[in-house]
Design a protein around this motif. Sequence first.
Motif, short mmCIF file in Angstrom:
data_model
loop_
_atom_site.label_atom_id
_atom_site.label_comp_id
_atom_site.label_asym_id
_atom_site.label_seq_id
_atom_site.Cartn_x
_atom_site.Cartn_y
_atom_site.Cartn_z
N ALA A 98 4.24 -12.65 -2.36
CA ALA A 98 3.77 -13.02 -1.02
C ALA A 98 4.64 -12.36 0.06
O ALA A 98 4.14 -11.88 1.08
N ALA A 99 5.96 -12.29 -0.19
CA ALA A 99 6.86 -11.65 0.77
C ALA A 99 6.53 -10.16 0.91
O ALA A 99 6.54 -9.60 2.01
N GLY A 100 6.23 -9.52 -0.23
CA GLY A 100 5.84 -8.12 -0.19
C GLY A 100 4.54 -7.89 0.56
O GLY A 100 4.39 -6.91 1.29
N ALA A 101 3.59 -8.82 0.37
CA ALA A 101 2.30 -8.71 1.07
C ALA A 101 2.50 -8.83 2.58
O ALA A 101 1.88 -8.09 3.36
N ILE A 102 3.37 -9.74 3.00
CA ILE A 102 3.68 -9.87 4.43
C ILE A 102 4.37 -8.60 4.93
O ILE A 102 4.12 -8.13 6.04
N GLY A 103 5.22 -8.01 4.08
CA GLY A 103 5.87 -6.77 4.45
C GLY A 103 4.88 -5.62 4.63
O GLY A 103 5.11 -4.72 5.45
N MET A 104 3.78 -5.64 3.88
CA MET A 104 2.75 -4.62 4.05
C MET A 104 2.11 -4.70 5.43
O MET A 104 1.66 -3.69 5.98
N ILE A 105 2.08 -5.91 5.99
CA ILE A 105 1.57 -6.08 7.36
C ILE A 105 2.49 -5.35 8.34
O ILE A 105 2.04 -4.67 9.26
N LEU A 106 3.81 -5.49 8.11
CA LEU A 106 4.78 -4.77 8.95
C LEU A 106 4.61 -3.26 8.80
O LEU A 106 4.61 -2.52 9.79
N ALA A 107 4.44 -2.79 7.55
CA ALA A 107 4.27 -1.36 7.30
C ALA A 107 3.05 -0.81 8.02
O ALA A 107 3.06 0.31 8.53
N ALA A 108 1.97 -1.60 8.05
CA ALA A 108 0.74 -1.17 8.72
C ALA A 108 0.90 -1.18 10.23
O ALA A 108 0.30 -0.36 10.93
N SER A 109 1.71 -2.08 10.75
CA SER A 109 1.90 -2.18 12.20
C SER A 109 2.73 -1.02 12.75
O SER A 109 2.56 -0.63 13.90
N LEU A 110 3.60 -0.44 11.91
CA LEU A 110 4.48 0.60 12.44
C LEU A 110 3.77 1.91 12.80
O LEU A 110 3.98 2.40 13.92
N PRO A 111 2.92 2.56 11.98
CA PRO A 111 2.85 2.49 10.51
C PRO A 111 3.94 3.34 9.89
O PRO A 111 4.43 4.27 10.51
N SER A 112 4.32 3.03 8.63
CA SER A 112 5.43 3.72 7.99
C SER A 112 5.17 3.93 6.51
O SER A 112 4.94 2.96 5.77
N TYR A 113 5.20 5.16 6.06
CA TYR A 113 5.06 5.51 4.65
C TYR A 113 6.22 4.94 3.85
O TYR A 113 6.04 4.37 2.76
N GLY A 114 7.45 5.04 4.38
CA GLY A 114 8.64 4.55 3.69
C GLY A 114 8.62 3.04 3.51
O GLY A 114 8.91 2.54 2.41
N VAL A 115 8.27 2.29 4.56
CA VAL A 115 8.21 0.83 4.45
C VAL A 115 7.10 0.42 3.47
O VAL A 115 7.25 -0.55 2.72
N THR A 116 6.01 1.17 3.46
CA THR A 116 4.93 0.89 2.51
C THR A 116 5.43 0.99 1.08
O THR A 116 5.16 0.11 0.24
N LEU A 117 6.20 2.04 0.77
CA LEU A 117 6.75 2.20 -0.57
C LEU A 117 7.66 1.03 -0.95
O LEU A 117 7.58 0.50 -2.06
N VAL A 118 8.51 0.61 -0.02
CA VAL A 118 9.44 -0.49 -0.29
C VAL A 118 8.68 -1.78 -0.56
O VAL A 118 9.00 -2.52 -1.51
N MET A 119 7.68 -2.07 0.24
CA MET A 119 6.96 -3.33 0.09
C MET A 119 6.11 -3.37 -1.17
O MET A 119 5.96 -4.41 -1.81
N LEU A 120 5.56 -2.23 -1.55
CA LEU A 120 4.83 -2.18 -2.81
C LEU A 120 5.78 -2.40 -3.99
O LEU A 120 5.42 -3.03 -4.99
N PHE A 121 7.01 -1.89 -3.88
CA PHE A 121 8.03 -2.14 -4.90
C PHE A 121 8.33 -3.63 -5.00
O PHE A 121 8.48 -4.18 -6.11
N VAL A 122 8.42 -4.31 -3.86
CA VAL A 122 8.69 -5.75 -3.85
C VAL A 122 7.55 -6.52 -4.53
O VAL A 122 7.80 -7.40 -5.38
N ILE A 123 6.31 -6.19 -4.18
CA ILE A 123 5.17 -6.87 -4.81
C ILE A 123 5.18 -6.65 -6.31
O ILE A 123 4.99 -7.59 -7.11
N ALA A 124 5.41 -5.41 -6.74
CA ALA A 124 5.42 -5.10 -8.17
C ALA A 124 6.56 -5.81 -8.90
O ALA A 124 6.41 -6.20 -10.07
N SER A 125 7.68 -6.02 -8.23
CA SER A 125 8.80 -6.75 -8.84
C SER A 125 8.40 -8.20 -9.12
O SER A 125 8.77 -8.77 -10.15
N GLY A 126 7.66 -8.80 -8.18
CA GLY A 126 7.17 -10.16 -8.41
C GLY A 126 6.21 -10.21 -9.58
O GLY A 126 6.25 -11.14 -10.41
#
Length: 436
Positions: A98-126
């Motif tokens: 859920a934290a990673g999904a919320i982070g994807m909202i941040l990545a879309a708001s920027l938008p940022s390729y790097g933040v997208t990679l980090v947040m997808l890593f967080v979701i996959a870790s869960g």
Amino acid sequence: MPAPVGSPGVTATPVAGASYTRALTLLASLFFMWGFITVINNTLLPHLKSVFDLNYTQTTLIESVWFIAYFFASIPSAKLIERIGYQKSLVTGLLIMAAGAIGMILAASLPSYGVTLVMLFVIASGITLLQVAANPYVAVIGPPETASSRLNLVQAMNSAGTMLAPLFGAYLILGRSKGGTAEAGVVLTQAERLADAQSVILPYVLVAVVLVVLAVIIARFPLPAMGSSISRAAKEDRKNHSLWKHRNLVFGIPAIFIYLIAEIGVANLFVNFVSQPDIANLTHEQAGRYLTFLWGGMMVGRFAGSAIMQRIPAETVLAVFSIGAFVVMLITVFTSGPVAMWALISVGLFHSIMFPTIFTLGIKGLGPLTEEGSGLLIMAIAGGALVVVQGKLADTYGLQASFLLTAVCELYILFYALWGAKVTEALPEPAAEAAE
């Protein structure tokens, strides 16, 4: 890897079959959710390719980061399960997602390729935390001879999630973006890319809400715990056994690794492949809807495989399905138009039973080493990270030719079914027991 256990010092008592049935029903919802979230990537990737103007190598790198999480998060996940227990770990995994999904909202708001990679890593870790616990749990709580059938049945719920995710992604991501509805080859302006980036906000808000709700339900549900009889063998006893004497595990680890290269390569490049003028000439939104048939075939195959394996050995079924997958991948590479598209779609049916069947064959006969073997097999899911190799092949030799890599992967699965999966040095199977 440490097994999930209940409270320290509590002696486990057998749990009735009905209790496990209720637990498996709830666990099926987890299989559904991580399948759903994983396959959202199949529509997210062509979307991000358009938003950030990526080549195929950069696009598949996104999915590689996702699967690298399985390699790095598997051992920490097992240690967390040992420390806080099975049920709390499931809740933690859902909240990390859920934290990673919320982070994807941040990545879309920027938008940022790097933040997208980090947040997808967080979701996959869960998701990794859920996988490390749930797969071996399902495999060992019933008779060993029906473990493949049982895991295929529960994995069918995972496939139900993967079947619905493309519709969700096609409608809420591709269908609401300029890049998703434009004809192939259309170049977007910078303003259009920025606008398209915002289309992932609503889907990930919905995903985050569902994950939090599911975490609350899991936290309040009286799940049975794995009993003490399937905890890690004592150190003195472990000295008498070696994981590497078990052929089915030794060859099963690369089988999982290689299978993931095949499955993820097909799924992630599907939309781009069928959108090509000489294949189906569809928009990305339209192609995303056809992806539902790929994952739908996987769901049907798992239900059918579960029934078939009640009567036919799992190794035989795996061999037949791997031959079928090899044939349809050759058709995909060497034909064009609807024939190539439907051949690629049909590989979902043949891939359906591969992961759960390889997994259960891989841990067969491991006895007290089951948890450690399971952990290694889950870690091998990191093979999906090598989808970037297919992305490089697509950039160098063409997208269609890159699917020859998938065909080669199917041949290793055939080898495993015919010879690699044979059990050596079999140990007594552990028993499942105990409730919290």
